[in-house]
Design a protein around this motif. Structure first.
Motif, PDB file in Angstrom:
ATOM      1  N   GLY A 590       0.812  -1.211   0.000  1.00  0.00           N
ATOM      2  CA  GLY A 590       0.000   0.000   0.000  1.00  0.00           C
ATOM      3  C   GLY A 590       0.843   1.257   0.000  1.00  0.00           C
ATOM      4  O   GLY A 590       0.518   2.239  -0.680  1.00  0.00           O
ATOM      5  N   GLU A 591       1.959   1.254   0.743  1.00  0.00           N
ATOM      6  CA  GLU A 591       2.819   2.429   0.783  1.00  0.00           C
ATOM      7  C   GLU A 591       3.519   2.647  -0.553  1.00  0.00           C
ATOM      8  O   GLU A 591       3.560   3.761  -1.077  1.00  0.00           O
ATOM      9  CB  GLU A 591       3.844   2.287   1.906  1.00  0.00           C
ATOM     10  CG  GLU A 591       4.674   3.559   2.088  1.00  0.00           C
ATOM     11  CD  GLU A 591       5.665   3.444   3.222  1.00  0.00           C
ATOM     12  OE1 GLU A 591       6.221   2.349   3.398  1.00  0.00           O
ATOM     13  OE2 GLU A 591       5.892   4.447   3.918  1.00  0.00           O
ATOM     14  N   SER A 594       1.076   3.619  -3.494  1.00  0.00           N
ATOM     15  CA  SER A 594       0.426   4.933  -3.432  1.00  0.00           C
ATOM     16  C   SER A 594       1.352   6.079  -3.804  1.00  0.00           C
ATOM     17  O   SER A 594       0.936   7.236  -3.829  1.00  0.00           O
ATOM     18  CB  SER A 594      -0.109   5.165  -2.010  1.00  0.00           C
ATOM     19  OG  SER A 594       0.955   5.184  -1.067  1.00  0.00           O
ATOM     20  N   GLN A 597       0.616   7.464  -9.553  1.00  0.00           N
ATOM     21  CA  GLN A 597      -0.569   6.926 -10.197  1.00  0.00           C
ATOM     22  C   GLN A 597      -0.244   5.616 -10.913  1.00  0.00           C
ATOM     23  O   GLN A 597      -1.038   4.675 -10.906  1.00  0.00           O
ATOM     24  CB  GLN A 597      -1.131   7.951 -11.197  1.00  0.00           C
ATOM     25  CG  GLN A 597      -2.531   7.640 -11.705  1.00  0.00           C
ATOM     26  CD  GLN A 597      -3.587   7.889 -10.646  1.00  0.00           C
ATOM     27  OE1 GLN A 597      -3.329   8.538  -9.651  1.00  0.00           O
ATOM     28  NE2 GLN A 597      -4.782   7.350 -10.852  1.00  0.00           N
ATOM     29  N   TYR A 600       0.181   2.868  -8.431  1.00  0.00           N
ATOM     30  CA  TYR A 600      -1.140   2.540  -7.870  1.00  0.00           C
ATOM     31  C   TYR A 600      -1.887   1.567  -8.777  1.00  0.00           C
ATOM     32  O   TYR A 600      -2.429   0.559  -8.313  1.00  0.00           O
ATOM     33  CB  TYR A 600      -1.953   3.822  -7.687  1.00  0.00           C
ATOM     34  CG  TYR A 600      -3.424   3.588  -7.425  1.00  0.00           C
ATOM     35  CD1 TYR A 600      -3.876   3.139  -6.182  1.00  0.00           C
ATOM     36  CD2 TYR A 600      -4.367   3.795  -8.430  1.00  0.00           C
ATOM     37  CE1 TYR A 600      -5.218   2.909  -5.945  1.00  0.00           C
ATOM     38  CE2 TYR A 600      -5.711   3.567  -8.206  1.00  0.00           C
ATOM     39  CZ  TYR A 600      -6.129   3.129  -6.954  1.00  0.00           C
ATOM     40  OH  TYR A 600      -7.471   2.899  -6.733  1.00  0.00           O
TER      41      TYR A 600
END
Length: 715
Positions: A590-591, A594, A597, A600
């Motif tokens: 998640g780190e 993020s 873009q 992600y």
């Protein structure tokens, strides 16, 4: 959905031969038609003549017409009901001034709600209580059944109406409060279509009873449907708001809100309607145990709609009535309570209870007291002696202040108005969700300390949630202050256990062949985990693990698993280890994901693909099918890597006795998700999440997204 299936004969469908005096008259007709069909309306567009400046064209549509449009930088965007529905009516003006139907599209791509059409904004009057619902109860029943996909008949509730005036009772609300309530419902349902609400109108079409439950409550009931408390305290205590609550408890011993209702009275009809509606909301699933106050109307409704559920009375409801019901005892009150408590708490058998009860009744001359007789008649609903086969999961206590129900008291006071409660309702939901997310975060981010070499403590370390483990840990340590004496040596052995901590004596029955154990303190029945008295008996009997039947899945880290834990604790512990490992890796992903873009989208795609493969693999295993070769290849590679990690890095250590501070875990150097090839071709080691050193902003993000991650890893 075809609207002609639900439109009554009094409102015809629009057609080309229709004429109207104005476009407003045309819209008024379309609104009436929509109200009969069960959808909301909106004025989509209109056009004026450049020459005369008069309206010459207008188009009206279903409120769900078109698609939601929203900019990427929108902050707190307002929920939109648009889902691409095409239903509409287009009218134009002729040269003679008459308006005609130019085109009409009747098909909808969503469910129509004729029974609740009066809730749409376009169909509300200034006074929502005087709204014409256009249907009587008898006509409503089929639509409601269809709406909630349940085969229920509202007419059967008429059997519970004892007096004709019961039909005319209505909620006593301040001006404008009903409108606020309906606004809340509409807004909540726009935010999440799973939000459920229902209203009960009297013969004058005035609001009588209201029920609602949010999507989280529906989900919680899926996993924690064993015990439900129906709390009528705010209503019976004459609070300003006639509120009743359906309350459950999750695996962190936190209350869950399984439904709210405003009721007009305490009649059998009201409780019957409420239980029937609640069952519809819960998909016809029933709880194992239903806790209520001792009330004849509730008792009749539960018997009718929850016939397979064990109906019990909250113990504190009984105890708090004693001062009022037996106020004539005066100076004998304390003496009565001492013998009363001895009777209900220390009677190991039904025969012993009967003997002590009638001695108590005769000692205080209570045979003619109707309430005392009702307590005996309902003894199987509240006396602990009769509760050996169930567990209340902490929802039944000896006082309200100790109960989970009391946690809602900080939001609701005697003078809290409906307006204030509506404002507080969202706060209640947010607080409940935040507390659960924090407990879930702690469950996989930390490991409790062991405080003794007890095999029972080690057994449950990774099985119980932190909150339950700490309470169970108190019982394990408390066993050292207990001394037991064997009273007989039959198939079911009876022990007398002296608890030196509270200077009380308890009776414990242990059957070796069936592994059944029962203590007169009834901790397992009321809390759901074994007491110190049972633990010391197991230990002295040569049993050094808790029998599986006394490990309730609802208190374990596998509480929200789709599969029962069974009797193999090693499997549960192994699953918890895998779960914790996946959650830690999800944080790192998640780190990293993020940061941009592009990363992600890459992380999102990887998660989606992994989730799909896991679901397919688990489905194949469940159905006894052989997984496809690609899945097997991936699993084998990952399994080798996982075993390598555990062996070389001690990623998930075995529980050890910790007598000092918690060991500091290694940091997230390199943010590795596993053993990976570095630029030199060497294997990199898996790092662990460093406890207490996660960045504040990142930790907030983790708490916020915890529920989503758990849902993903659970699959």
């Amino acid at each position: 959905m075809d609207s002609s299936a639900v439109v009554g004969s009094t409102i015809s469908e629009p057609h080309n031969d229709m004429e109207f005096e104005s476009h407003e008259a045309a819209y008024a007709f379309y609104k009436e038609y929509a109200k009969s069909a069960g959808f909301g309306t909106a004025k989509l567009s209109s056009r004026r003549s450049r020459a005369s400046k008069e309206f010459i064209d207008a188009k009206f549509s279903c409120i769900r017409y078109g698609n939601k449009q929203q900019s990427d930088d929108a902050i707190n965007p307002r929920p939109s009901p648009k889902i691409g529905c095409k239903a509409s009516m287009h009218v134009k003006r002729r040269l003679d001034g008459k308006w005609y139907v130019y085109s009409f599209v009747k098909e909808h791509n969503h469910e129509l709600l004729p029974a609740q059409a009066h809730f749409f904004r376009s169909h509300r009057s200034s006074d929502p209580l005087s709204n014409d619902v256009r249907m009587r109860r008898r006509k409503n029943s089929n639509a409601v059944s269809k709406l909630f996909t349940a085969n229920q008949n509202v007419d059967c509730l008429e059997n519970f109406v004892k007096h004709q005036h019961d039909k005319g009772r209505s909620l006593v609300l301040e001006a404008g409060h009903a409108h606020l309530l309906l606004e809340l419902f509409m807004h909540m349902q726009e935010e999440n279509p799973k939000f459920f609400y229902a209203v009960d109108l009297n013969e004058e079409h005035r609001l009588r009873n209201v029920f609602w439950v949010d999507a989280k409550g529906l989900e919680d009931f899926t996993y924690f449907s064993d015990v439900v408390s129906f709390d009528t305290t705010y209503f019976t205590s004459k609070y300003k708001i006639p509120l009743v609550l359906f309350i459950g408890v999750n695996h962190h011993i936190q209350p869950t809100l399984l439904g709210c209702a405003l009721i007009a009275d305490e009649t059998i009809y009201t409780f019957a309607w409420l239980l029937q509606t609640w069952l519809i909301a819960m998909g016809e699933r029933t709880p194992q145990v239903f806790l209520t106050d001792q009330n004849e109307a509730i008792k009749a409704a539960v018997a009718a709609f929850l016939p397979g559920t064990r109906h019990c009375f909250c113990l504190w409801h009984i105890l708090e009535k004693i001062p009022k019901q037996l106020e004539f005892l005066g100076a004998w009150h304390d003496s009565f309570l001492e013998k009363f408590n001895n009777c209900i708490y220390k009677s190991c058998t039904e025969e012993q209870f009967d003997k002590r009860w009638w001695e108590l009744v005769d000692d205080f001359n209570l045979r003619d007291v109707e309430w005392v007789q009702s307590l005996y008649d309902d003894r199987t609903c509240w006396v602990p002696t009769f509760m050996k086969d169930i567990s209340f999961a902490g929802l039944s206590t000896s006082s309200r202040s100790e109960s989970l129900n009391s946690l809602f008291d900080k939001y609701i006071q005697v003078d809290t108005s409906l307006r204030d409660f509506i404002e507080q309702y969202r706060v209640i939901l947010e607080d409940r969700h935040e507390e659960e997310a924090k407990a879930n975060f702690d469950a996989w981010h930390e490991t409790p300390d062991l405080k003794s070499p007890s095999p029972f403590e080690k057994q449950m370390l990774l099985v119980y949630t932190h909150e339950i483990f700490r309470k169970f840990q108190v019982e394990v340590l408390g066993a050292a202050a207990c001394h037991l004496k064997k009273e007989n040596d039959c198939m079911t052995t009876t022990y007398t256990v002296k608890d030196f901590e509270n200077n009380q004596t308890y009776m414990v029955e242990w059957n070796t062949s069936t592994s059944n154990i029962c203590c007169s303190c009834h901790l397992f029945e009321y809390k759901g985990y074994l007491c110190r008295h049972a633990i010391v008996v197991l230990q002295m009997s040569g049993v050094f693990s808790i029998p599986p039947k006394y490990i309730l899945q609802r208190w374990t880290n596998a509480a929200m698993s789709r599969h029962p834990i069974g009797g193999k604790m090693e499997e549960v512990q192994s699953k918890v280890r895998r779960f914790n490992d996946l959650c830690r890796r999800a944080i790192i992903l998640g780190e990293e994901g993020s940061l941009s873009q592009e990363s992600y989208y890459m992380a999102l795609g990887a998660i989606s693909e992994a989730l799909k493969q896991c679901a397919n693999l688990n489905s194949s295993v469940e159905n006894g099918m052989r997984p496809d070769a690609s899945s097997t290849h991936v699993v084998c590679n990952v399994e080798k890597e996982y075993q390598s990690i555990i062996t070389s890095n001690n990623k998930i250590p075995d529980p050890k006795l910790n007598t000092g501070k918690k060991a500091v875990r290694t940091g997230m150097a390199g943010r590795s998700l596993g053993s990976v090839e570095n630029s030199e071709g060497n294997k990199g080691k898996v790092s662990q999440v460093e406890e207490g050193m996660v960045k504040d902003g990142f930790q907030q993000m983790v708490c916020y997204s915890l529920t989503l991650m758990i849902a993903i890893t659970r699959l």
